[in-house]
Design a protein around this motif. Sequence first.
Motif, short mmCIF file in Angstrom:
data_model
loop_
_atom_site.label_atom_id
_atom_site.label_comp_id
_atom_site.label_asym_id
_atom_site.label_seq_id
_atom_site.Cartn_x
_atom_site.Cartn_y
_atom_site.Cartn_z
N GLU A 30 65.42 -30.14 29.26
CA GLU A 30 65.81 -29.34 28.10
C GLU A 30 65.10 -27.99 28.12
O GLU A 30 65.70 -26.96 27.77
CB GLU A 30 65.48 -30.10 26.82
CG GLU A 30 66.32 -31.36 26.60
CD GLU A 30 66.01 -32.03 25.29
OE1 GLU A 30 65.25 -31.44 24.49
OE2 GLU A 30 66.53 -33.14 25.05
N LYS A 31 63.82 -27.98 28.48
CA LYS A 31 63.09 -26.70 28.54
C LYS A 31 63.65 -25.80 29.64
O LYS A 31 63.74 -24.58 29.46
CB LYS A 31 61.60 -26.97 28.78
CG LYS A 31 60.93 -27.82 27.71
CD LYS A 31 61.10 -27.25 26.33
CE LYS A 31 60.44 -28.13 25.29
NZ LYS A 31 60.69 -27.65 23.91
N GLU A 32 64.02 -26.38 30.75
CA GLU A 32 64.61 -25.59 31.83
C GLU A 32 65.93 -24.96 31.39
O GLU A 32 66.22 -23.80 31.73
CB GLU A 32 64.81 -26.46 33.07
CG GLU A 32 63.51 -26.84 33.77
CD GLU A 32 63.75 -27.80 34.91
OE1 GLU A 32 62.88 -27.88 35.81
OE2 GLU A 32 64.80 -28.49 34.92
N ASN A 33 66.73 -25.70 30.64
CA ASN A 33 68.00 -25.14 30.14
C ASN A 33 67.75 -23.99 29.18
O ASN A 33 68.48 -22.99 29.19
CB ASN A 33 68.81 -26.24 29.46
CG ASN A 33 69.33 -27.28 30.44
OD1 ASN A 33 69.52 -26.98 31.62
ND2 ASN A 33 69.55 -28.49 29.96
N LEU A 34 66.72 -24.13 28.34
CA LEU A 34 66.39 -23.04 27.42
C LEU A 34 65.95 -21.79 28.18
O LEU A 34 66.35 -20.67 27.83
CB LEU A 34 65.28 -23.48 26.46
CG LEU A 34 65.65 -24.49 25.37
CD1 LEU A 34 64.40 -24.92 24.60
CD2 LEU A 34 66.67 -23.91 24.41
N LEU A 35 65.15 -21.99 29.22
CA LEU A 35 64.67 -20.83 30.00
C LEU A 35 65.80 -20.17 30.78
O LEU A 35 65.79 -18.96 30.99
CB LEU A 35 63.56 -21.29 30.95
CG LEU A 35 62.23 -21.68 30.29
CD1 LEU A 35 61.27 -22.26 31.32
CD2 LEU A 35 61.59 -20.48 29.60
N LYS A 36 66.78 -20.95 31.21
CA LYS A 36 67.92 -20.37 31.94
C LYS A 36 68.74 -19.46 31.04
O LYS A 36 69.28 -18.45 31.48
CB LYS A 36 68.79 -21.49 32.50
CG LYS A 36 68.21 -22.21 33.69
CD LYS A 36 69.14 -23.30 34.20
CE LYS A 36 68.52 -24.03 35.39
NZ LYS A 36 69.41 -25.11 35.89
N LYS A 37 68.83 -19.81 29.76
CA LYS A 37 69.61 -19.00 28.82
C LYS A 37 68.84 -17.80 28.31
O LYS A 37 69.43 -16.87 27.75
CB LYS A 37 70.05 -19.87 27.64
CG LYS A 37 70.96 -21.03 28.03
CD LYS A 37 71.28 -21.89 26.81
CE LYS A 37 72.13 -23.09 27.20
NZ LYS A 37 72.43 -23.96 26.02
N ALA A 38 67.51 -17.83 28.46
CA ALA A 38 66.69 -16.74 27.94
C ALA A 38 66.87 -15.48 28.78
O ALA A 38 67.00 -15.55 30.01
CB ALA A 38 65.22 -17.15 27.92
N GLU A 39 66.86 -14.33 28.13
CA GLU A 39 66.98 -13.06 28.83
C GLU A 39 65.63 -12.56 29.31
O GLU A 39 65.51 -12.03 30.42
CB GLU A 39 67.62 -12.02 27.90
CG GLU A 39 69.03 -12.38 27.44
CD GLU A 39 69.57 -11.39 26.44
OE1 GLU A 39 68.86 -10.42 26.12
OE2 GLU A 39 70.71 -11.58 25.96
N CYS A 40 64.61 -12.71 28.47
CA CYS A 40 63.26 -12.28 28.81
C CYS A 40 62.28 -13.36 28.38
O CYS A 40 62.46 -14.00 27.35
CB CYS A 40 62.91 -10.96 28.12
SG CYS A 40 64.02 -9.59 28.52
N VAL A 41 61.23 -13.54 29.18
CA VAL A 41 60.23 -14.56 28.90
C VAL A 41 58.84 -13.95 29.04
O VAL A 41 58.56 -13.26 30.04
CB VAL A 41 60.36 -15.77 29.85
CG1 VAL A 41 59.30 -16.82 29.53
CG2 VAL A 41 61.75 -16.38 29.76
N ALA A 42 58.00 -14.18 28.05
CA ALA A 42 56.59 -13.78 28.13
C ALA A 42 55.75 -15.04 28.36
O ALA A 42 56.08 -16.11 27.85
CB ALA A 42 56.15 -13.08 26.85
N ILE A 43 54.68 -14.91 29.12
CA ILE A 43 53.82 -16.06 29.41
C ILE A 43 52.37 -15.71 29.08
O ILE A 43 51.99 -14.53 29.03
CB ILE A 43 53.93 -16.52 30.88
CG1 ILE A 43 53.46 -15.41 31.83
CG2 ILE A 43 55.34 -16.94 31.21
CD1 ILE A 43 53.44 -15.85 33.30
N THR A 44 51.59 -16.73 28.83
CA THR A 44 50.14 -16.58 28.66
C THR A 44 49.46 -17.57 29.59
O THR A 44 50.03 -18.62 29.92
CB THR A 44 49.69 -16.86 27.21
OG1 THR A 44 49.89 -18.25 26.91
CG2 THR A 44 50.47 -16.02 26.22
#
Length: 591
Positions: free
Chosen positions: A160-174
């Motif tokens: 489920e998290k991978e599917n959310l990240l695939k749909k995301a345009e930009c991702v910030a990480i810490t």
Amino acid sequence: MEELDEADENILVGPLQGKFCFKIQEGRVDKSAVICKLCNKEFAYHRSVSSLKYHLNAKHVAASLADTSVEASPTGRKTKQPTLHQLTGFKGRVSKTKADKMTNALAYWAALDCRPIAVVEDKGLEKILQIALSDPTYELPCRKTVTKRVQQLYDSEKGEKENLLKKAECVAITGDHWTSVSNANYLGVTAHFIDNKWRLHSFALTIKKITTRHFAENVAEDFESVTEAWEITQKVTTIGTDSARTMIAAMTQLTFQHMPCIAHMVQRTITVCLSDSGFTATLARCRKIVGHFKHSPSNTEELHNEQTQLGQDNEPLIQDVPTRWNSTLLMVSRLLKNQDAVKATLAKQKHKLTMLNAAEWDRLQRLETLLSPCRDVTELLGGENYVSCSVVLPALRHLTRTMKASDDDPAYVVKFKAAFEKDLSQREDALNHRFLQVATALDPRFKDLKCLPRGERGEVWTSIEALVQQQPGRATPECTEEPAWKRSLLLYNSDSESEDEDGPKGAVARYKAEPTISERDCPLQWWSTHERAHPQLSVLARKYLGSPATSVPCERLFSLAGNIVQKKRAALSSENVNRLVCLSNWLKERK
């Protein structure tokens, strides 16, 4: 009494199918008393058998259950005696489907609440479930089965998290490092982004065991391996870390923009200023007073007694720790709150501890006033479920204003404020100012940019126009040139006064014309209702508002990891640590 007739043999048979017989006195039958045939205990009998049944169920269970005869009901109908299952409440063995659901629930419980898998071996838990299921034969699943279900749950949640990240345009990480009780080093990484429905997501990506030294090259490779494993390398915008030299050096080797942790920066400034200020001696005496109570249960009990007499809560004093944020403020606030109780307790004790004088209590009061805004800022910027990046510049501006010296401040307060303002200003030079400025402008709460000098506001909007111009998809498709008369006709019928009305300048001008919203309103909710009106800037808003202002999400991840990797579980494999920590974080985030 009735005389005993030898011809009537049934006259001796008493109630409850002969388990009781009537008492015989002087050759006569006394029907006002019965005797239990199993234990010879005598009971009064007045046509009611309730007490007799109670005696059988309490003292002679086997005889009570063994009876299979038919009883007459009060209505005269013949009724069957209750079965064994009816008497014991046993409803039969739990079905395979229900037992499978129980196993899944146990795996979910172990993952969500960080319970050890060995909990399925607890006999007490098994007894509770047997009672709840009304099945005394129910047995808990083995550790191997529960571990397998935890793995399945992890795989499902990760998908489920991978599917959310695939749909995301930009991702910030810490990211940050953590050392377990078994002296193993781990790298924790969290992801943050805004989806198409303007919901902010924050969850763990991994807590990865690191075996190499913390050289800049190794740290950079570790971060790259995590982004590649989750296939988000091309989507990462910023990476938030603390301001350790190794981290800063590693960020220079990555293509991601660095977002230094603002909370670390503020706390470091506080520590530096307190170490060289007029509060040093007073804080040292406060630590001795707190230690006097913390190290003695009897002293603590006496303090609680004084608190009770004063109508206060029985709360202990707090000792500050240099590495624990806001702990000095907590120590000072707790002392000020319990000032009278502390004074009364120390006055009754025989000790050489010197109590604070009136001037020192006044210093603590002033220090609490100075540090309270710093605590508010760190707590505000440390959130991960709301927009925080755009709040950095207004929050720092607020701190700068509160640290302005006034005519009423004593010399030691003026010194502290001057040192704080100077140190914070130097640390601000390392911030990603351009990113923070754009994020502030794209937040409808602060788009007036009052937190910036007037001379810098125009540059921010110019940079936003350039970002709009650089957005992909702005180029028009190739086509044959229209005749000149058609172009002139289009221009004649157009209501536009400027050719830039639909370009970057027009998009920025329309957004600036929108009224600002209250600081209590949610900027994401505003963008969800204004996305169609500002399609070009909404893309930038998702990118810039989704970045967290601090690396606090990693700190929370390590707190969770500390609950899992305890002394009793120090031998957990790194794979299980990653699986359990991430799964617990995901399940709590979903709640």
